[in-house]
Design a protein around this motif. Sequence first.
Motif, mmCIF file in Angstrom:
data_model
loop_
_atom_site.group_PDB
_atom_site.id
_atom_site.type_symbol
_atom_site.label_atom_id
_atom_site.label_comp_id
_atom_site.label_asym_id
_atom_site.label_seq_id
_atom_site.Cartn_x
_atom_site.Cartn_y
_atom_site.Cartn_z
ATOM 1 N N GLN A 180 4.798 10.718 1.058
ATOM 2 C CA GLN A 180 4.165 9.415 0.895
ATOM 3 C C GLN A 180 5.246 8.333 0.807
ATOM 4 O OE1 GLN A 180 3.279 11.909 -1.675
ATOM 5 N NE2 GLN A 180 1.948 12.689 -0.044
ATOM 6 N N GLU A 181 4.927 7.178 1.359
ATOM 7 C CA GLU A 181 5.832 6.024 1.315
ATOM 8 C C GLU A 181 5.129 4.877 0.598
ATOM 9 O OE1 GLU A 181 7.676 6.857 5.815
ATOM 10 O OE2 GLU A 181 6.288 5.203 5.435
ATOM 11 N N ILE A 182 5.764 4.344 -0.433
ATOM 12 C CA ILE A 182 5.298 3.085 -1.021
ATOM 13 C C ILE A 182 5.776 1.960 -0.107
ATOM 14 C CG2 ILE A 182 5.469 1.512 -2.974
ATOM 15 C CD1 ILE A 182 5.801 3.882 -4.775
ATOM 16 N N VAL A 183 4.853 1.134 0.372
ATOM 17 C CA VAL A 183 5.156 0.165 1.424
ATOM 18 C C VAL A 183 4.910 -1.256 0.930
ATOM 19 C CG1 VAL A 183 4.630 -0.579 3.774
ATOM 20 C CG2 VAL A 183 4.530 1.850 3.191
ATOM 21 N N GLN A 184 5.881 -2.132 1.180
ATOM 22 C CA GLN A 184 5.718 -3.570 0.976
ATOM 23 C C GLN A 184 6.172 -4.274 2.249
ATOM 24 O OE1 GLN A 184 4.486 -5.773 -1.553
ATOM 25 N NE2 GLN A 184 4.741 -7.079 0.243
ATOM 26 N N GLN A 185 5.238 -4.971 2.896
ATOM 27 C CA GLN A 185 5.553 -5.714 4.109
ATOM 28 C C GLN A 185 5.220 -7.184 3.888
ATOM 29 O OE1 GLN A 185 3.141 -3.701 7.047
ATOM 30 N NE2 GLN A 185 4.741 -2.193 7.481
ATOM 31 N N GLY A 230 0.818 -1.211 0.000
ATOM 32 C CA GLY A 230 0.000 0.000 0.000
ATOM 33 C C GLY A 230 0.844 1.249 0.000
ATOM 34 N N ILE A 231 0.206 2.372 0.260
ATOM 35 C CA ILE A 231 0.869 3.681 0.320
ATOM 36 C C ILE A 231 0.576 4.291 1.678
ATOM 37 C CG2 ILE A 231 1.035 5.990 -0.671
ATOM 38 C CD1 ILE A 231 0.226 4.849 -3.335
ATOM 39 N N ASN A 232 1.621 4.730 2.361
ATOM 40 C CA ASN A 232 1.498 5.356 3.667
ATOM 41 C C ASN A 232 1.592 6.870 3.504
ATOM 42 O OD1 ASN A 232 1.201 5.342 6.449
ATOM 43 N ND2 ASN A 232 3.397 5.249 6.840
ATOM 44 N N PHE A 233 0.516 7.573 3.842
ATOM 45 C CA PHE A 233 0.465 9.029 3.720
ATOM 46 C C PHE A 233 0.833 9.636 5.079
ATOM 47 C CE2 PHE A 233 -2.429 7.226 0.644
ATOM 48 C CZ PHE A 233 -2.148 7.941 -0.519
ATOM 49 N N ASN A 234 1.831 10.537 5.090
ATOM 50 C CA ASN A 234 2.357 11.086 6.335
ATOM 51 C C ASN A 234 2.344 12.609 6.322
ATOM 52 O OD1 ASN A 234 3.747 8.515 7.656
ATOM 53 N ND2 ASN A 234 4.268 8.509 5.490
ATOM 54 N N LYS A 235 2.220 13.171 7.521
ATOM 55 C CA LYS A 235 2.329 14.623 7.680
ATOM 56 C C LYS A 235 2.928 14.917 9.047
ATOM 57 C CE LYS A 235 -0.255 18.986 7.756
ATOM 58 N NZ LYS A 235 -1.592 19.637 7.650
ATOM 59 N N ILE A 236 3.920 15.810 9.075
ATOM 60 C CA ILE A 236 4.535 16.274 10.320
ATOM 61 C C ILE A 236 4.255 17.763 10.480
ATOM 62 C CG2 ILE A 236 6.744 16.899 11.361
ATOM 63 C CD1 ILE A 236 7.838 14.253 10.728
ATOM 64 N N GLU A 237 3.839 18.154 11.683
ATOM 65 C CA GLU A 237 3.684 19.563 12.044
ATOM 66 C C GLU A 237 4.593 19.844 13.239
ATOM 67 O OE1 GLU A 237 -0.690 20.916 11.748
ATOM 68 O OE2 GLU A 237 -0.756 18.770 12.244
ATOM 69 N N TYR A 238 5.366 20.896 13.127
ATOM 70 C CA TYR A 238 6.261 21.288 14.221
ATOM 71 C C TYR A 238 6.189 22.798 14.359
ATOM 72 C CZ TYR A 238 10.597 22.428 16.657
ATOM 73 O OH TYR A 238 11.518 22.933 17.528
ATOM 74 N N ASN A 239 5.443 23.269 15.360
ATOM 75 C CA ASN A 239 5.182 24.693 15.527
ATOM 76 C C ASN A 239 4.637 25.261 14.216
ATOM 77 O OD1 ASN A 239 5.990 24.376 18.151
ATOM 78 N ND2 ASN A 239 8.023 25.261 17.847
ATOM 79 N N LEU A 240 5.372 26.128 13.530
ATOM 80 C CA LEU A 240 4.877 26.720 12.286
ATOM 81 C C LEU A 240 5.343 25.950 11.048
ATOM 82 C CD1 LEU A 240 5.427 30.513 13.103
ATOM 83 C CD2 LEU A 240 3.334 29.144 13.368
ATOM 84 N N PHE A 241 6.084 24.870 11.242
ATOM 85 C CA PHE A 241 6.620 24.091 10.131
ATOM 86 C C PHE A 241 5.732 22.871 9.890
ATOM 87 C CE2 PHE A 241 8.992 20.283 8.982
ATOM 88 C CZ PHE A 241 9.661 20.671 7.835
ATOM 89 N N ASP A 242 5.550 22.495 8.617
ATOM 90 C CA ASP A 242 4.859 21.241 8.321
ATOM 91 C C ASP A 242 5.410 20.652 7.028
ATOM 92 O OD1 ASP A 242 2.810 21.680 5.913
ATOM 93 O OD2 ASP A 242 2.752 23.488 7.151
ATOM 94 N N ARG A 243 5.300 19.330 6.907
ATOM 95 C CA ARG A 243 5.760 18.633 5.717
ATOM 96 C C ARG A 243 4.900 17.405 5.484
ATOM 97 N NH1 ARG A 243 11.147 15.110 4.155
ATOM 98 N NH2 ARG A 243 10.419 14.686 2.063
ATOM 99 N N LYS A 244 4.603 17.134 4.190
ATOM 100 C CA LYS A 244 3.852 15.945 3.801
ATOM 101 C C LYS A 244 4.724 15.078 2.901
ATOM 102 C CE LYS A 244 -0.618 18.372 3.813
ATOM 103 N NZ LYS A 244 -1.802 18.737 2.996
ATOM 104 N N ASP A 274 10.072 -5.176 5.950
ATOM 105 C CA ASP A 274 9.370 -3.892 5.865
ATOM 106 C C ASP A 274 10.176 -3.026 4.912
ATOM 107 O OD1 ASP A 274 7.905 -1.626 6.148
ATOM 108 O OD2 ASP A 274 8.410 -1.256 8.242
ATOM 109 N N LEU A 275 9.632 -2.769 3.729
ATOM 110 C CA LEU A 275 10.341 -2.021 2.693
ATOM 111 C C LEU A 275 9.533 -0.784 2.328
ATOM 112 C CD1 LEU A 275 12.199 -3.367 -0.376
ATOM 113 C CD2 LEU A 275 10.482 -1.583 -0.692
ATOM 114 N N ARG A 276 10.199 0.375 2.235
ATOM 115 C CA ARG A 276 9.507 1.629 1.935
ATOM 116 C C ARG A 276 10.336 2.447 0.952
ATOM 117 N NH1 ARG A 276 6.013 3.013 7.265
ATOM 118 N NH2 ARG A 276 6.157 0.953 8.222
#
Length: 618
Positions: free
Chosen positions: A345-350, A329-343, A367-369
């Motif tokens: 995606q990881e292609i995942v094979q487990q 599948g695909i793992n969708f990620n987002k990090i927020e740090y105070n005023l900073f954010d980043r998105k 676990d491969l990404r």
Amino acid sequence: MVIRPENIRILFLLCIGNILTFKGISQGNISAQSGHQHQEIHDTITYINYLNQELEDQITDTLLNGNFYQIDPKEYSWPYISQLGYSGSPGAEAHFFLPQNAGWNLGFRAFDFYRKNFDNLLFIKNGLPITKVTYRQTPQVNQSMFDGYFARKFQDLSFTIDHSRHNFTSNYVNQQSYNTIFHTGLIYDHKNWNGYILFASEVFQQSINGGITTDSLFGEPRYNNRISIPTQFSTGQTRDDIKKGRAGLKLKAISFDKYRISLGGGFDLEQRKITMNAPSPIDSNYYQAYQVAESGINSFINKNSTFPHAIIEIADSTKSIFSLESKTGINFNKIEYNLFDRKWQEIVQQASLAFNTAFFSLGSHLDLRVFDDNIYFTLDGEISGRWKGLEVKGFANFSRTAAPWVYRRLNISGETLWNNNPQSTFSQVLGGEINYSTQSIKTSVKVEQIFQTNLHYFDSEGLPNRLDQLAILIEPCIDLKLSVLHIQNRLSLQYINEEKNILGLPNLMGDHAIFIEDKWFKNRMHLNLGVKVLWKTSHRASYYLPYTQAFIPAGSNIELGKEYRIDPFFVFRVKSFKFYVRGENMNLIWNDGPLYDVHNYPLMDPTVRLGIEWVFRD
């Protein structure tokens, strides 16, 4: 994100290699997976076969190494571990820097000892119904530990709740901490359909106080030198909060002979939020990472992940001999740090593989990404053979992972060392173990090598740095049973280059116990009476920074001396009710103290801990 053709080819080859290759895992990740020969059970509930999604619970005799007698998960790892106290204190041991998976994680791993494996909820099928309640109390301090487990089965529907709560409060410089761990799961298994819904919440919170964060101190401390321990923050706290959800549905699509192929899909959700607030340190020379504006520290880190995936499973009808499960599948990620954010995606094979016979067991996990035009992976597993009382194991772990996010920041004000392209760390674990047991003797020798290149850590200034590290671990054990007398001995030898021993672990440690185990009153009462002795050699000291959940070198000239600890105990069980009382650090009655595992974190004075456990089988 651009996926290059060469990355796709590598992804395909690694997926094929996972099926054709067996390998081993680092300490503790795969244990007793064979469905044909289980290890001896020493406690009321022992979860034997996570991989095969089964729960086997047994009410057995109360033994010293049952988890009821042990105070908390850290005590299983001692003497490898460095501990700051009890009731939810952070801890570190030789495997502290090994990655858990191939994803780009936040770091902040000091509380991993208390986390529970989310997948373990999938075993709730057999041994139902059951209710287990455990409570521990330390009278000298306001500390309590509660564990509860509840499981029921209604026809094709299984339900479980697993809850733990650790509390500590003190009137010494506003100390308080607590852990709350709550897992629950619902599983449906009917004819050709299998479905599950799981939820977990894990919260760890501690006051700051310059690192004095747990029950190391309490009101009116006995030793005057405890008063001089620096307190940099009169108020403030850190909080690590994880919420996880998982749902899946599988159809047993194809059956042939004793095997079946199941097809389905799943959806995983995870949110982790780490917050901290504290005034500026009293000392302007205190670690640079804490030196911020006069307003102090008030920050948060928030990560959200969503992982939709397809599932293919091949297994025998009972999953006790062979099983192979693949998730893509695909793992969708987002990090927020105070005023900073980043998105991103990881292609995942487990993929997970298990094969068991009466004399042979094999377990494997991949676990491969793929993200940021890079391939990251963890590949680990174990192979073992058994014949009569002899067992031989081999294990290995190989991984290429992105540096945890916590190391990208030079300080709390936001200055970064790298942004969009995290540096990589390579880890390798190789080892083996030989066990031999009879009715009166049980011996084992375990040898393990951990090698890591480009390892990220915090140096003695509390700033991010990198090094290459090699650790060699040797652990011989011998347990004797002489009628009602039991003698248990474990030595732990750790070789880590003195200049690179960033966790400040001792080179030689011992864990010994001698106790009487007997049954009284026509075998109605089962009791243990004995003493436990722990010792270690002198070693370089480490220090703990609460905000980063990091152990750092305290300085080249700061050492903790050699020491020993004596803990007498008494435990009895009547049917499914258990009671224990244990003295801790009793050698401080005649020796000067306090005792330390980490610089400026004294352990408790001589104290007594009480506990009860009750199991209901209806």
